[in-house]
Design a protein around this motif. Structure first.
Motif, mmCIF file in Angstrom:
data_model
loop_
_atom_site.group_PDB
_atom_site.id
_atom_site.type_symbol
_atom_site.label_atom_id
_atom_site.label_comp_id
_atom_site.label_asym_id
_atom_site.label_seq_id
_atom_site.Cartn_x
_atom_site.Cartn_y
_atom_site.Cartn_z
ATOM 1 N N SER A 149 0.844 -1.192 0.000
ATOM 2 C CA SER A 149 0.000 0.000 0.000
ATOM 3 C C SER A 149 0.881 1.246 0.000
ATOM 4 O O SER A 149 2.088 1.182 0.268
ATOM 5 N N LEU A 150 0.260 2.355 -0.303
ATOM 6 C CA LEU A 150 0.993 3.623 -0.361
ATOM 7 C C LEU A 150 1.224 4.155 1.049
ATOM 8 O O LEU A 150 0.299 4.226 1.866
ATOM 9 N N THR A 151 2.460 4.523 1.328
ATOM 10 C CA THR A 151 2.786 5.216 2.571
ATOM 11 C C THR A 151 3.615 6.443 2.225
ATOM 12 O O THR A 151 4.498 6.385 1.363
ATOM 13 N N GLY A 152 3.311 7.536 2.851
ATOM 14 C CA GLY A 152 4.072 8.759 2.611
ATOM 15 C C GLY A 152 3.614 9.485 1.350
ATOM 16 O O GLY A 152 2.584 9.181 0.747
ATOM 17 N N ARG A 153 4.444 10.412 0.935
ATOM 18 C CA ARG A 153 4.133 11.271 -0.214
ATOM 19 C C ARG A 153 4.827 10.744 -1.460
ATOM 20 O O ARG A 153 5.999 10.374 -1.419
ATOM 21 N N GLU A 154 4.091 10.697 -2.578
ATOM 22 C CA GLU A 154 4.646 10.242 -3.845
ATOM 23 C C GLU A 154 4.276 11.242 -4.932
ATOM 24 O O GLU A 154 3.168 11.795 -4.929
ATOM 25 N N GLU A 155 5.184 11.456 -5.863
ATOM 26 C CA GLU A 155 4.931 12.351 -6.979
ATOM 27 C C GLU A 155 4.863 11.556 -8.280
ATOM 28 O O GLU A 155 5.574 10.567 -8.454
ATOM 29 N N ALA A 156 4.002 12.011 -9.172
ATOM 30 C CA ALA A 156 3.868 11.375 -10.482
ATOM 31 C C ALA A 156 3.385 12.422 -11.469
ATOM 32 O O ALA A 156 2.940 13.508 -11.081
ATOM 33 N N GLU A 157 3.494 12.088 -12.736
ATOM 34 C CA GLU A 157 2.914 12.971 -13.745
ATOM 35 C C GLU A 157 1.419 12.730 -13.877
ATOM 36 O O GLU A 157 0.641 13.658 -14.100
ATOM 37 N N VAL A 158 1.020 11.463 -13.756
ATOM 38 C CA VAL A 158 -0.399 11.093 -13.811
ATOM 39 C C VAL A 158 -0.686 10.126 -12.684
ATOM 40 O O VAL A 158 0.024 9.129 -12.511
ATOM 41 N N ALA A 159 -1.739 10.413 -11.918
ATOM 42 C CA ALA A 159 -2.215 9.505 -10.881
ATOM 43 C C ALA A 159 -3.522 8.872 -11.356
ATOM 44 O O ALA A 159 -4.384 9.560 -11.919
ATOM 45 N N ILE A 160 -3.661 7.575 -11.133
ATOM 46 C CA ILE A 160 -4.835 6.830 -11.587
ATOM 47 C C ILE A 160 -5.473 6.138 -10.401
ATOM 48 O O ILE A 160 -4.780 5.502 -9.596
#
Length: 425
Positions: free
Chosen positions: A20-31
């Motif tokens: 699962s996602l933990t913390g902050r993540e950067e992307a160009e596109v989030a889905i």
């Protein structure tokens, strides 16, 4: 929600568990959404070098994408006549060509990624349960003339080479269609997205969003993704995160069952390896798997969750009506899942707000349509084409809420009654 116990889950080639996602993540596109719509979009963007991050509340293929009938053929659930009435003949033809392209795109993806576990088997038979064939022959000629798409008509003698049934009089054979193990196919697509640098987080529901400004965000229980653009691809499991999307989708349950292994008994009724559906307006679909050892059978819809075992009894009655010789064939497992339907029965693909995109409502005909819709959405986001405009007439119409569900169930019962009356004659 717990992972569904389905034939596909039991026979999955690989079931990777992603963190699962933990913390902050950067992307160009989030889905948001790990079904065919979200992952096809992610794949097309990742192939173009776009950095994508996808969140899925459960696991890849948890929803309809991992539980469906596995049939891949041209068309949309909306039907040719209704589409033509809404958009005119020229746009309707362009949309149908897109649906054909979707079949070929999914076939190419399976081939190019070497997804042997998809178990791709060619061919589809559309079976008729009453004795009329003039419109079927006209349909075959029309598809050849208008689309260069070759299908063939089978009379009862020719059909008897494929099935032994008292219920079927005529059929159309489509050699270009095929059927697959959808969960294995989707999991392989997810692995390719990751190979190309995309991030996929399972067990990560989107609990909040920020859709204004140049940087959007998706909030999750333990983190967030920040991206310039967001795609919502949540189908029949769309929650209330974006109210306009939830209002536009009807969650409709459908049902499937898998029989015990009984290759000799099954062969007494069905000898073709093509997938099949009867052309009733409220019909069934089915296919052999494991080289003919088992039969998968699907059908029925309800707007409220029903006991899969109870629905399986109804499906068994349909199976025995079509193939009385299978009456001793036992059901080993039955399951259900939610499909997302729009009121107009067409996919909803477009831009909700600047940088906020949606791709949903593929109920009833999802495998070819997600393949092409994900492609044209990626093209629009990349500025490569405006083919997405073909979906513009099929917007986020209000689906009617609880009254829409009642209307959908009444419509289904009406169609079943019409089918009964037509076959009675």
């Amino acid at each position: 929600m717990t992972a569904p116990d389905t034939y596909y889950a039991r026979t999955a080639a690989e079931r990777r568990v992603r963190p699962s996602l933990t913390g902050r993540e950067e992307a160009e596109v989030a889905i948001v959404g790990g079904g065919f719509a979200g992952l096809t979009t992610a794949l097309e963007l990742a192939r173009a070098g776009v950095r994508v991050a996808l969140v899925e509340a459960e696991g890849v293929g948890f929803g309809a994408s991992g539980r469906n009938g596995g049939l891949v053929s041209p068309a949309f659930a909306g039907g040719d006549a209704a589409i033509r009435a809404r958009v005119g003949p020229e746009a309707a033809r362009a949309l149908h060509l897109l649906s054909i392209e979707g079949v070929e795109r999914l076939r190419a993806t399976i081939r190019d990624l070497g997804i042997d576990s998809s178990g791709l088997v060619p061919g589809l038979l559309s079976l008729r349960r009453f004795d009329r064939a003039d419109d079927l022959k006209a349909h075959v000629a029309e598809f050849a003339d208008d689309y260069g798409y070759r299908i063939s008509y089978l009379d009862r003698v020719a059909l008897a080479e494929h099935v032994t049934s008292p219920r079927y009089f005529h059929a159309i054979h489509d050699p270009n269609a095929f059927h697959i193990h959808p969960l294995n196919t989707l999991c392989a697509i997810a692995a390719e997205v990751e190979r190309l640098g995309g991030q996929i987080h399972e067990g990560t529901p989107a609990t909040g969003v920020g859709l204004d400004g140049p940087v959007k965000r998706i909030e999750t229980p333990d983190g967030r993704i920040e991206a310039a653009r967001i795609v919502f691809a949540t189908g029949g499991y769309t929650g209330g995160l974006v109210p306009r999307l939830k209002r536009a989708v009807l969650p409709i349950a459908t049902y499937m069952m898998a029989t015990e292994p009984a290759p000799d008994l099954i062969a007494s009724a069905i000898r073709t390896r093509a997938c099949m559906y009867d052309d009733r307006r409220a019909g069934d679909y089915y296919r052999l798997v494991e080289g003919g050892r088992r039969l998968l059978w699907g059908g029925r819809i309800t707007t409220r969750a029903a006991d899969p075992a109870g629905i399986a009894r109804e499906l068994r009655r349909e199976m025995f009506t079509a193939y009385p010789q299978l009456e001793g064939l036992r059901t080993e497992i039955a399951w259900s899942g939610l499909m997302g339907y729009a009121r107009h029965l067409m996919p909803q693909v477009g831009e909700l707000a600047p940088g906020v995109w949606h791709i949903s409502a593929f109920g009833g005909h999802g495998l070819n349509t997600t393949a092409i819709a994900g492609k044209v959405l990626a093209e629009a986001m990349l500025g490569e084409s405006d083919r997405i405009r073909l979906f513009a007439p099929f917007g986020l119409d209000w689906a009617g809420g609880p009254l829409g569900l009642v209307a959908a169930q009444l419509t289904y019962w009406k169609l079943r009654a019409q089918d009964w009356w037509r076959e009675r004659g």
